[in-house]
Design an enzyme around this catalytic site. Structure first.
Site, short mmCIF file in Angstrom:
data_model
loop_
_atom_site.label_atom_id
_atom_site.label_comp_id
_atom_site.label_asym_id
_atom_site.label_seq_id
_atom_site.Cartn_x
_atom_site.Cartn_y
_atom_site.Cartn_z
N CYS A 272 -0.73 5.09 -11.01
CA CYS A 272 -0.41 6.37 -10.36
C CYS A 272 -1.64 7.14 -9.89
CB CYS A 272 0.40 7.23 -11.32
SG CYS A 272 1.99 6.51 -11.73
N1 LIG Z 1 4.06 3.28 -14.25
C1 LIG Z 1 4.18 4.60 -14.29
O1 LIG Z 1 3.79 5.24 -15.23
C2 LIG Z 1 4.84 5.37 -13.13
C3 LIG Z 1 5.15 6.71 -13.33
C4 LIG Z 1 5.74 7.42 -12.31
C5 LIG Z 1 6.00 6.79 -11.09
N2 LIG Z 1 5.67 5.48 -10.91
C6 LIG Z 1 6.00 4.87 -9.61
O2 LIG Z 1 7.17 4.06 -9.78
C7 LIG Z 1 7.12 2.92 -8.93
C8 LIG Z 1 7.25 1.66 -9.77
O3 LIG Z 1 6.14 1.58 -10.64
P1 LIG Z 1 6.12 0.69 -11.94
O4 LIG Z 1 4.96 1.15 -12.74
O5 LIG Z 1 7.47 0.66 -12.58
O6 LIG Z 1 5.81 -0.75 -11.30
P2 LIG Z 1 5.93 -2.15 -12.04
O7 LIG Z 1 5.02 -3.05 -11.33
O8 LIG Z 1 5.81 -1.98 -13.51
O9 LIG Z 1 7.43 -2.59 -11.76
C9 LIG Z 1 7.92 -2.84 -10.52
C10 LIG Z 1 8.93 -3.97 -10.63
O10 LIG Z 1 9.48 -4.16 -9.32
C11 LIG Z 1 9.55 -5.54 -9.08
N3 LIG Z 1 9.54 -5.72 -7.64
C12 LIG Z 1 8.49 -5.76 -6.80
N4 LIG Z 1 8.90 -5.89 -5.53
C13 LIG Z 1 10.25 -5.93 -5.58
C14 LIG Z 1 11.25 -6.09 -4.62
N5 LIG Z 1 10.97 -6.19 -3.35
N6 LIG Z 1 12.52 -6.13 -5.05
C15 LIG Z 1 12.85 -6.00 -6.34
N7 LIG Z 1 11.93 -5.85 -7.31
C16 LIG Z 1 10.66 -5.82 -6.93
C17 LIG Z 1 8.39 -6.16 -9.78
O11 LIG Z 1 8.62 -7.51 -10.04
C18 LIG Z 1 8.33 -5.30 -11.06
O12 LIG Z 1 9.11 -5.85 -12.10
C19 LIG Z 1 5.80 3.03 -8.17
O13 LIG Z 1 6.04 3.69 -6.97
C20 LIG Z 1 4.96 3.92 -9.07
O14 LIG Z 1 3.97 4.61 -8.36
C21 LIG Z 1 5.11 4.75 -11.92
#
Ligand SMILES: NC(=O)c1ccc[n+]([C@@H]2O[C@H](COP(=O)([O-])OP(=O)(O)OC[C@H]3O[C@@H](n4cnc5c(N)ncnc54)[C@H](O)[C@@H]3O)[C@@H](O)[C@H]2O)c1
Length: 435
Positions: A272
């Site tokens: 993030c």
């Molecule tokens: N990690 C955090 O603490 C956090 C907090 C707030 C917001 N976010 C936001 O949330 C979003 C997701 O982040 P995250 O940390 O969960 O990511 P992550 O990488 O942990 O998880 C994303 C998941 O999506 C899957 N994926 C990727 N492309 C895909 C597709 N086309 N179709 C289906 N699945 C797909 C991946 O395989 C993975 O399992 C991002 O935009 C991030 O900025 C993250």
């Protein structure tokens, strides 16, 4: 039409689809199942899907015990089969929003998933984008793709942006007690999305449009980035002036109003804070606007691993030693304490930079068994007294709660502490960032 979905949400008969089962999507899926909803999770990684369906969690905030109970009860199922998107009443998109190598927003996963949804979009479905992104994404990118289905947003289906604000490994705040911001592309979409999230979050904060919700999430992360940069800069000044930044922060924190403590460190990590501000600075250029605070903060924060490494070199020099050939261990490679996430971790940069300067590198992290380093795979070194005393330097990069810092300091020749966790310990072998 909206009243049907509202009724299904209220009586928990609505089935939810969550796309992207990572740090955001999996805890969200678990929260909805806890609230009594059936969830169908989608991910492109077959390994993750199989792991969920066999009750094995890969995200610390959802334990395997909890996951297997949900899976056995058949309230959560995961699939790679996107043709099943038509089975659900509401869809939350939680896919990654990374940057390209040149630090441009990479919306490919959001676009791909919008296209997949569009092919199967049903009348009355609600679609919510949760992935962090620049203001305008929901309306300018997602909406036109969904409307290729021939259905109209606001009347045939509902569309909103609701940012995920979770903080992995935070024991106080979680999906339930962090207010959920919701901004729909029309009032009906906002109301339905707010109703959905009110089933899992104690408070929902509706806003007037998706752009406000998108900007709010970025503002929160820019706020952190800028304040961390400020304290990182102050830490470097304190070093020159022989003042302890840690003592200054503690003293400032006694002020009961108008101040909030931020702490210096080896640099920013995670998916993030190091990335999200660029989503805003890139978009701002479309409006001939330069977000100077974002740029300056990125510059200061991204240079911190370099600063740490040059200070370590200075310490070696002052002892008449060379970093080249020295045995150095980086303690903690996760980007923050008590998580198993190494994305953008400054520890990796420090390992790389010290290695490039000739140090023989190793690391310890109970959460990360291996890391890639310079075409090799490093394996986490066991922290025995014998190992610690054989090293020339231990760099405390991420101070996991399980570390016995006092013991580590007692067994080590030299400790470079980037997190202030040796504060209160005395010893000629301790050097702290910001002092
Ligand atoms: N990690 C955090 O603490 C956090 C907090 C707030 C917001 N976010 C936001 O949330 C979003 C997701 O982040 P995250 O940390 O969960 O990511 P992550 O990488 O942990 O998880 C994303 C998941 O999506 C899957 N994926 C990727 N492309 C895909 C597709 N086309 N179709 C289906 N699945 C797909 C991946 O395989 C993975 O399992 C991002 O935009 C991030 O900025 C993250």
């Amino acid at each position: 039409m909206p009243s049907l979905l509202k009724e299904k949400i209220k009586d928990r008969s609505a089935k939810l689809g969550i796309i992207g089962l990572g740090y955001v999507g999996l805890p969200l899926a678990a929260a909805f199942t806890d609230a009594g909803f059936k969830v169908l999770g989608f991910d492109i990684q077959e390994k993750r899907v199989n792991s969920i369906n066999s009750g094995k969690s890969y995200i610390a905030d959802v334990t395997s015990d909890r996951l297997s109970a949900i899976v056995v009860d058949r309230v959560l199922e995961a699939t790679v089969d996107q043709s099943r998107l038509g089975e659900v009443d509401a869809i939350c998109i939680c896919v990654p929003t990374p940057l390209t190598k040149t630090k441009e927003p990479d919306l490919s996963a959001v676009i791909h998933e919008s296209e997949e949804i569009s092919k199967r979009l049903q009348r009355g479905q609600l679609v919510v984008l949760e992935s962090t992104t620049y203001p305008g994404t929901t309306r300018e990118v997602v909406l036109p793709i969904l409307e290729r289905s021939g259905l109209k947003a606001g009347s045939d289906f509902y569309l909103a942006f609701s940012p995920e604000r979770a903080d992995p490994a935070n024991e106080t705040y979680n999906i339930q007690n962090i207010p959920k911001i919701v901004g729909g592309i029309d009032p009906q979409s906002t109301r339905i999305a707010a109703l959905l999230y009110s089933q899992v979050a104690e408070a929902v904060a509706p806003v007037s449009c998706p752009e406000v919700a998108e900007m709010t999430k970025l503002f929160e992360n820019v706020f952190r980035s800028v304040n961390i940069a400020l304290v990182n800069e102050l830490a470097q000044l304190c070093e020159r002036m022989s003042i302890s930044v840690w003592e200054v922060i503690d003293a400032a924190a006694t002020k009961p109003f108008g101040y909030m403590p931020f702490y210096p460190g080896p640099g920013l990590g995670g998916h993030c804070i190091p990335l999200d501000p660029y989503y805003l600075s890139n978009k701002a250029r479309e409006y001939d606007f330069h977000t100077r605070f974002i740029e300056v903060a990125a510059e200061v924060n991204e240079q911190m691993p370099y600063h740490v490494v040059s200070r370590i070199m200075e310490v070696f020099n002052s002892h008449g030693k060379s970093l080249c050939g020295a045995k150095v261990l980086v303690l903690g490679v996760a980007y923050k304490k008590d998580v198993e996430d190494i994305r953008e971790s400054p520890s990796l940069k420090i390992i790389q930079l010290l290695g490039e300067r000739g140090a023989s590198m190793r690391y310890n992290d109970p959460y990360i068994p291996t890391v890639q380093h310079d075409h090799d795979v490093l394996i986490s070194t066991e922290l025995t007294d014998k190992c610690l005393s054989s090293l020339d330097c231990v760099v405390i990069a991420t101070a996991h709660s399980c570390y016995d810092i006092e013991k580590i300091v007692a067994s080590s020749k030299l400790v470079f502490d980037t997190r202030g966790v040796t504060k209160g310990l005395n010893g000629d072998n301790i050097v702290r960032l910001g002092e």
